[in-house]
Design an enzyme around this catalytic site. Structure first.
Site, PDB file in Angstrom:
ATOM      1  CE1 TYR A  37       5.833  -4.806  14.732  1.00 59.98           C
ATOM      2  CE2 TYR A  37       7.815  -5.779  16.059  1.00 59.98           C
ATOM      3  CZ  TYR A  37       7.170  -5.720  14.811  1.00 59.98           C
ATOM      4  OH  TYR A  37       7.736  -6.101  13.798  1.00 59.98           O
ATOM      5  CG  ASN A  60      -0.221   0.205   2.460  1.00 58.30           C
ATOM      6  OD1 ASN A  60       0.853   0.187   2.463  1.00 58.30           O
ATOM      7  ND2 ASN A  60      -0.962   0.351   3.495  1.00 58.30           N
TER       8      ASN A  60
END
Length: 346
Positions: free
Chosen positions: A167, A50
Protein backbone atom coordinates in the site's frame (compact mmCIF):
# COMPACT_ATOMS: atom_id res chain seq x y z
CA UNK A 1 14.26 8.59 -3.09
CA UNK A 2 13.35 11.93 -1.60
CA UNK A 3 9.83 13.30 -1.50
CA UNK A 4 9.29 16.28 -3.85
CA UNK A 5 8.38 19.29 -1.76
CA UNK A 6 8.95 22.21 -4.12
CA UNK A 7 5.84 24.36 -4.22
CA UNK A 8 4.12 24.52 -7.57
CA UNK A 9 3.06 28.03 -8.49
CA UNK A 10 3.40 31.37 -6.73
CA UNK A 11 2.74 32.27 -3.11
CA UNK A 12 -0.70 30.77 -2.45
CA UNK A 13 -3.47 33.35 -2.18
CA UNK A 14 -6.55 32.66 -0.09
CA UNK A 15 -9.12 34.16 -2.49
CA UNK A 16 -9.10 31.57 -5.29
CA UNK A 17 -12.71 30.45 -5.32
CA UNK A 18 -13.01 27.16 -7.24
CA UNK A 19 -16.24 27.36 -9.21
CA UNK A 20 -16.30 23.68 -10.16
CA UNK A 21 -14.72 20.86 -8.17
CA UNK A 22 -14.75 17.17 -9.07
CA UNK A 23 -14.16 14.78 -6.16
CA UNK A 24 -13.06 11.28 -7.10
CA UNK A 25 -14.09 8.81 -4.42
CA UNK A 26 -16.60 11.43 -3.31
CA UNK A 27 -19.05 8.90 -1.84
CA UNK A 28 -16.41 7.40 0.44
CA UNK A 29 -15.47 8.00 4.05
CA UNK A 30 -13.27 11.05 3.52
CA UNK A 31 -14.71 12.09 0.17
CA UNK A 32 -18.28 12.56 1.40
CA UNK A 33 -17.07 14.94 4.11
CA UNK A 34 -15.05 16.85 1.52
CA UNK A 35 -18.03 17.15 -0.84
CA UNK A 36 -20.25 18.59 1.89
CA UNK A 37 -17.52 21.02 3.01
CA UNK A 38 -16.86 22.29 -0.52
CA UNK A 39 -20.56 22.85 -1.15
CA UNK A 40 -20.80 24.77 2.11
CA UNK A 41 -17.97 26.99 0.84
CA UNK A 42 -19.94 27.76 -2.32
CA UNK A 43 -18.42 25.50 -4.97
CA UNK A 44 -20.36 23.48 -7.52
CA UNK A 45 -19.35 19.87 -6.87
CA UNK A 46 -19.59 16.63 -8.79
CA UNK A 47 -18.81 13.17 -7.45
CA UNK A 48 -17.00 10.40 -9.32
CA UNK A 49 -17.22 7.03 -7.55
CA UNK A 50 -17.54 3.38 -8.55
CA UNK A 51 -19.25 2.59 -5.20
CA UNK A 52 -16.97 -0.33 -4.43
CA UNK A 53 -16.49 1.12 -0.94
CA UNK A 54 -18.40 4.39 -1.25
CA UNK A 55 -22.06 4.55 -0.26
CA UNK A 56 -24.91 6.71 -1.44
CA UNK A 57 -26.06 7.35 2.13
CA UNK A 58 -22.72 9.00 2.86
CA UNK A 59 -23.85 11.87 0.64
CA UNK A 60 -26.97 12.68 2.68
CA UNK A 61 -25.42 15.87 4.07
CA UNK A 62 -24.38 16.97 0.59
CA UNK A 63 -27.89 16.23 -0.69
CA UNK A 64 -29.29 18.58 1.92
CA UNK A 65 -26.86 21.17 0.55
CA UNK A 66 -28.12 20.77 -3.01
CA UNK A 67 -26.23 17.80 -4.47
CA UNK A 68 -28.45 15.91 -6.94
CA UNK A 69 -28.27 12.54 -8.67
CA UNK A 70 -27.17 14.35 -11.82
CA UNK A 71 -24.07 15.48 -9.93
CA UNK A 72 -22.94 11.89 -9.35
CA UNK A 73 -21.01 9.90 -11.93
CA UNK A 74 -20.89 6.18 -11.19
CA UNK A 75 -17.71 5.03 -12.94
CA UNK A 76 -14.21 3.67 -12.28
CA UNK A 77 -11.14 5.90 -12.45
CA UNK A 78 -9.29 3.13 -14.32
CA UNK A 79 -11.59 3.42 -17.35
CA UNK A 80 -11.91 6.02 -20.12
CA UNK A 81 -15.52 6.58 -19.00
CA UNK A 82 -14.31 7.29 -15.51
CA UNK A 83 -12.24 10.32 -16.50
CA UNK A 84 -14.46 11.53 -19.35
CA UNK A 85 -16.26 13.80 -16.88
CA UNK A 86 -13.02 15.80 -16.55
CA UNK A 87 -13.00 16.56 -20.27
CA UNK A 88 -16.76 17.16 -20.50
CA UNK A 89 -17.44 19.12 -17.32
CA UNK A 90 -14.05 20.91 -17.20
CA UNK A 91 -13.69 21.39 -13.44
CA UNK A 92 -11.37 24.06 -12.06
CA UNK A 93 -10.10 21.68 -9.37
CA UNK A 94 -9.99 17.89 -9.06
CA UNK A 95 -9.75 16.36 -5.59
CA UNK A 96 -8.39 12.84 -6.04
CA UNK A 97 -9.49 10.55 -3.20
CA UNK A 98 -10.55 7.42 -5.12
CA UNK A 99 -8.24 4.60 -4.04
CA UNK A 100 -7.83 1.08 -2.80
CA UNK A 101 -7.60 2.10 0.88
CA UNK A 102 -6.88 -1.17 2.68
CA UNK A 103 -3.37 -2.09 3.83
CA UNK A 104 -4.31 -5.78 4.31
CA UNK A 105 -5.92 -5.94 0.87
CA UNK A 106 -2.78 -4.47 -0.69
CA UNK A 107 -0.68 -7.20 0.94
CA UNK A 108 -2.99 -10.00 -0.19
CA UNK A 109 -3.70 -8.57 -3.66
CA UNK A 110 -0.83 -6.25 -4.70
CA UNK A 111 -1.78 -6.40 -8.40
CA UNK A 112 -5.25 -5.08 -7.63
CA UNK A 113 -3.83 -2.44 -5.29
CA UNK A 114 -1.41 -1.22 -7.95
CA UNK A 115 -4.10 -1.27 -10.62
CA UNK A 116 -6.27 1.14 -8.63
CA UNK A 117 -3.70 3.27 -6.82
CA UNK A 118 -1.14 3.54 -9.61
CA UNK A 119 -2.90 3.07 -12.94
CA UNK A 120 -6.11 4.73 -11.73
CA UNK A 121 -4.19 7.71 -10.38
CA UNK A 122 -2.17 8.13 -13.59
CA UNK A 123 -5.40 7.98 -15.59
CA UNK A 124 -6.80 10.84 -13.50
CA UNK A 125 -3.58 12.88 -13.68
CA UNK A 126 -3.35 12.51 -17.45
CA UNK A 127 -6.95 13.63 -17.90
CA UNK A 128 -6.32 16.65 -15.65
CA UNK A 129 -3.16 17.64 -17.54
CA UNK A 130 -4.92 17.36 -20.89
CA UNK A 131 -8.19 18.85 -19.69
CA UNK A 132 -6.87 22.18 -18.42
CA UNK A 133 -7.58 21.56 -14.73
CA UNK A 134 -6.19 24.44 -12.64
CA UNK A 135 -5.28 22.36 -9.60
CA UNK A 136 -5.23 18.76 -8.46
CA UNK A 137 -5.46 17.98 -4.74
CA UNK A 138 -4.22 14.46 -4.02
CA UNK A 139 -4.53 12.24 -0.94
CA UNK A 140 -1.31 10.40 -0.07
CA UNK A 141 -0.54 8.48 3.13
CA UNK A 142 2.06 8.47 5.89
CA UNK A 143 2.70 4.85 4.79
CA UNK A 144 4.92 6.28 2.05
CA UNK A 145 7.57 7.04 4.70
CA UNK A 146 7.75 3.49 6.02
CA UNK A 147 9.63 2.88 9.27
CA UNK A 148 11.10 6.06 10.72
CA UNK A 149 13.61 6.32 13.57
CA UNK A 150 12.25 7.76 16.80
CA UNK A 151 14.62 10.73 16.69
CA UNK A 152 13.26 11.70 13.24
CA UNK A 153 9.66 12.05 14.41
CA UNK A 154 7.55 13.97 13.64
CA UNK A 155 8.34 13.38 9.94
CA UNK A 156 8.82 16.35 7.65
CA UNK A 157 7.74 16.42 4.03
CA UNK A 158 11.33 16.16 2.77
CA UNK A 159 11.95 12.85 4.54
CA UNK A 160 13.04 10.03 2.16
CA UNK A 161 10.32 7.74 0.85
CA UNK A 162 10.97 4.19 2.06
CA UNK A 163 7.62 2.34 2.15
CA UNK A 164 7.55 -1.13 3.69
CA UNK A 165 4.09 -2.27 2.52
CA UNK A 166 2.52 -2.67 -0.94
CA UNK A 167 0.00 0.00 0.00
CA UNK A 168 2.78 2.43 0.89
CA UNK A 169 4.55 1.61 -2.38
CA UNK A 170 1.48 2.25 -4.54
CA UNK A 171 0.72 5.55 -2.79
CA UNK A 172 4.37 6.59 -3.12
CA UNK A 173 4.36 5.86 -6.85
CA UNK A 174 1.30 8.08 -7.20
CA UNK A 175 3.14 10.92 -5.45
CA UNK A 176 6.07 10.63 -7.84
CA UNK A 177 3.80 10.55 -10.88
CA UNK A 178 2.13 13.68 -9.58
CA UNK A 179 5.50 15.38 -9.30
CA UNK A 180 6.34 14.33 -12.87
CA UNK A 181 3.05 15.69 -14.24
CA UNK A 182 3.72 18.92 -12.40
CA UNK A 183 7.17 19.30 -13.96
CA UNK A 184 6.40 18.02 -17.44
CA UNK A 185 2.86 19.29 -17.98
CA UNK A 186 2.60 22.22 -15.60
CA UNK A 187 -0.15 20.58 -13.54
CA UNK A 188 -0.37 22.50 -10.28
CA UNK A 189 -0.92 20.25 -7.30
CA UNK A 190 -1.15 19.87 -3.57
CA UNK A 191 -0.39 16.35 -2.38
CA UNK A 192 -1.61 15.78 1.15
CA UNK A 193 0.20 13.16 3.21
CA UNK A 194 -2.53 12.09 5.62
CA UNK A 195 -2.09 10.62 9.06
CA UNK A 196 -4.51 7.94 10.29
CA UNK A 197 -7.87 9.46 9.48
CA UNK A 198 -10.82 8.43 11.65
CA UNK A 199 -14.37 9.54 12.35
CA UNK A 200 -18.00 9.09 11.25
CA UNK A 201 -18.73 6.99 8.13
CA UNK A 202 -15.54 4.95 8.41
CA UNK A 203 -16.73 1.37 8.28
CA UNK A 204 -15.85 -2.02 6.82
CA UNK A 205 -13.69 -5.00 7.62
CA UNK A 206 -10.38 -3.28 6.96
CA UNK A 207 -11.15 0.19 8.28
CA UNK A 208 -8.98 2.06 10.77
CA UNK A 209 -8.21 0.97 14.30
CA UNK A 210 -10.50 3.54 15.94
CA UNK A 211 -13.59 2.43 14.04
CA UNK A 212 -12.70 -1.25 14.42
CA UNK A 213 -12.53 -0.83 18.18
CA UNK A 214 -15.72 1.21 18.32
CA UNK A 215 -17.64 -1.38 16.30
CA UNK A 216 -16.23 -4.23 18.40
CA UNK A 217 -17.09 -2.75 21.80
CA UNK A 218 -20.54 -1.53 20.76
CA UNK A 219 -21.16 -4.95 19.23
CA UNK A 220 -20.30 -6.74 22.46
CA UNK A 221 -16.99 -8.15 21.19
CA UNK A 222 -13.49 -7.64 22.62
CA UNK A 223 -11.31 -5.13 20.80
CA UNK A 224 -8.29 -6.77 19.18
CA UNK A 225 -4.84 -5.21 19.65
CA UNK A 226 -1.99 -6.59 17.59
CA UNK A 227 1.34 -6.70 19.42
CA UNK A 228 1.71 -5.02 22.80
CA UNK A 229 -0.28 -1.92 21.88
CA UNK A 230 2.58 0.51 22.46
CA UNK A 231 2.99 1.16 18.73
CA UNK A 232 1.90 4.67 17.80
CA UNK A 233 0.15 6.45 14.95
CA UNK A 234 -0.77 10.05 14.17
CA UNK A 235 -4.58 10.27 14.28
CA UNK A 236 -6.50 13.10 12.60
CA UNK A 237 -10.26 13.60 12.64
CA UNK A 238 -12.04 13.47 9.30
CA UNK A 239 -13.60 16.95 9.50
CA UNK A 240 -10.12 18.42 9.97
CA UNK A 241 -8.97 16.57 6.84
CA UNK A 242 -11.98 17.84 4.89
CA UNK A 243 -11.18 21.38 6.01
CA UNK A 244 -7.56 21.01 4.88
CA UNK A 245 -8.62 19.76 1.45
CA UNK A 246 -11.18 22.55 1.06
CA UNK A 247 -8.55 25.14 1.98
CA UNK A 248 -6.14 23.64 -0.55
CA UNK A 249 -8.78 24.05 -3.27
CA UNK A 250 -8.73 27.80 -2.62
CA UNK A 251 -4.95 28.05 -3.12
CA UNK A 252 -2.44 27.51 -5.85
CA UNK A 253 -0.58 24.22 -5.55
CA UNK A 254 1.77 24.07 -2.59
CA UNK A 255 3.45 20.74 -3.40
CA UNK A 256 3.52 18.08 -0.70
CA UNK A 257 2.09 18.88 2.73
CA UNK A 258 1.42 16.80 5.86
CA UNK A 259 -2.09 16.76 7.32
CA UNK A 260 -2.21 15.18 10.76
CA UNK A 261 -2.19 16.02 14.46
CA UNK A 262 1.59 16.01 14.77
CA UNK A 263 1.33 13.76 17.84
CA UNK A 264 1.88 10.08 18.55
CA UNK A 265 -0.97 8.14 20.11
CA UNK A 266 -0.48 4.49 21.08
CA UNK A 267 -2.98 1.77 20.22
CA UNK A 268 -3.42 1.17 23.95
CA UNK A 269 -4.39 4.83 24.34
CA UNK A 270 -6.85 4.43 21.48
CA UNK A 271 -8.48 1.53 23.28
CA UNK A 272 -8.77 3.45 26.55
CA UNK A 273 -10.33 6.44 24.75
CA UNK A 274 -12.86 4.23 22.95
CA UNK A 275 -13.66 2.31 26.14
CA UNK A 276 -14.30 5.51 28.06
CA UNK A 277 -16.37 7.12 25.28
CA UNK A 278 -18.49 4.01 24.76
CA UNK A 279 -18.92 3.16 28.42
CA UNK A 280 -18.24 -0.47 27.58
CA UNK A 281 -15.80 -2.28 29.86
CA UNK A 282 -13.81 -5.43 29.39
CA UNK A 283 -10.23 -6.20 28.51
CA UNK A 284 -8.84 -6.03 25.00
CA UNK A 285 -7.61 -9.19 23.28
CA UNK A 286 -3.93 -9.07 22.38
CA UNK A 287 -2.78 -11.00 19.31
CA UNK A 288 0.58 -11.32 17.54
CA UNK A 289 1.34 -8.67 14.90
CA UNK A 290 0.13 -9.86 11.48
CA UNK A 291 3.25 -8.60 9.68
CA UNK A 292 6.85 -8.50 10.95
CA UNK A 293 7.66 -5.30 9.04
CA UNK A 294 4.81 -3.19 10.41
CA UNK A 295 5.71 0.45 11.09
CA UNK A 296 6.38 0.88 14.81
CA UNK A 297 5.82 4.61 15.38
CA UNK A 298 4.58 7.52 13.28
CA UNK A 299 3.88 11.23 13.59
CA UNK A 300 3.88 13.94 10.94
CA UNK A 301 5.25 17.47 11.16
CA UNK A 302 2.40 19.84 10.21
CA UNK A 303 4.19 23.21 10.24
CA UNK A 304 4.06 23.53 6.45
CA UNK A 305 0.26 23.14 6.45
CA UNK A 306 -0.05 25.92 9.01
CA UNK A 307 2.33 28.23 7.15
CA UNK A 308 1.05 27.73 3.59
CA UNK A 309 -2.61 26.82 4.06
CA UNK A 310 -3.37 28.37 7.44
CA UNK A 311 -4.55 24.93 8.57
CA UNK A 312 -4.27 23.25 11.93
CA UNK A 313 -6.26 20.40 13.52
CA UNK A 314 -9.18 21.59 15.62
CA UNK A 315 -10.66 18.35 16.96
CA UNK A 316 -8.71 16.71 19.78
CA UNK A 317 -8.41 12.94 19.86
CA UNK A 318 -10.65 12.33 22.88
CA UNK A 319 -13.37 14.54 21.42
CA UNK A 320 -13.00 12.89 18.01
CA UNK A 321 -13.41 9.45 19.51
CA UNK A 322 -16.52 10.60 21.37
CA UNK A 323 -18.04 11.88 18.12
CA UNK A 324 -17.12 8.65 16.35
CA UNK A 325 -18.82 6.57 19.05
CA UNK A 326 -21.92 8.74 18.88
CA UNK A 327 -22.14 8.30 15.10
CA UNK A 328 -21.66 4.53 15.39
CA UNK A 329 -24.49 4.31 17.90
CA UNK A 330 -26.73 6.28 15.55
CA UNK A 331 -25.88 3.94 12.69
CA UNK A 332 -26.56 0.88 14.82
CA UNK A 333 -29.97 2.23 15.77
CA UNK A 334 -30.79 2.88 12.11
CA UNK A 335 -31.51 6.55 12.74
CA UNK A 336 -29.82 7.88 9.61
CA UNK A 337 -31.63 10.90 8.27
CA UNK A 338 -31.63 10.51 4.50
CA UNK A 339 -33.42 12.65 1.97
CA UNK A 340 -36.00 10.76 -0.13
CA UNK A 341 -33.67 10.71 -3.14
CA UNK A 342 -30.87 8.92 -1.29
CA UNK A 343 -33.22 6.55 0.50
CA UNK A 344 -34.70 5.41 -2.83
CA UNK A 345 -31.22 5.06 -4.35
CA UNK A 346 -29.91 2.63 -1.72
Amino acid sequence: MDLPVTAVGAEPPTDLMPRRVLVTGGAGFIGSHVVARLMLMGSEVRVLDNFSTGRMENLADAACGGLTEEDIVSADIRTPEGVEVIHQWQPDVVVHLAAQPSVPTARHAPLYDADVNVFGTVNVLDACARGGVRLLVNAASSDIFGSVAADELPVREDHPITPVSPYGVSKAVGVHYLDWYGRQHGLSYTSMVLGNVYGPRQAGGDCGVVSLMVDALLGGRPAVIHGDGTQTRDFVYVSDVAEAIALACHHHGVGTVNIASGRQTSVNEVYEAVREASGVGGAARYEPPPWPDEVRNMALDTRKARELLGWYPRVGFVEGVRLTVRDARRRQSGSQHLSPMWALSR
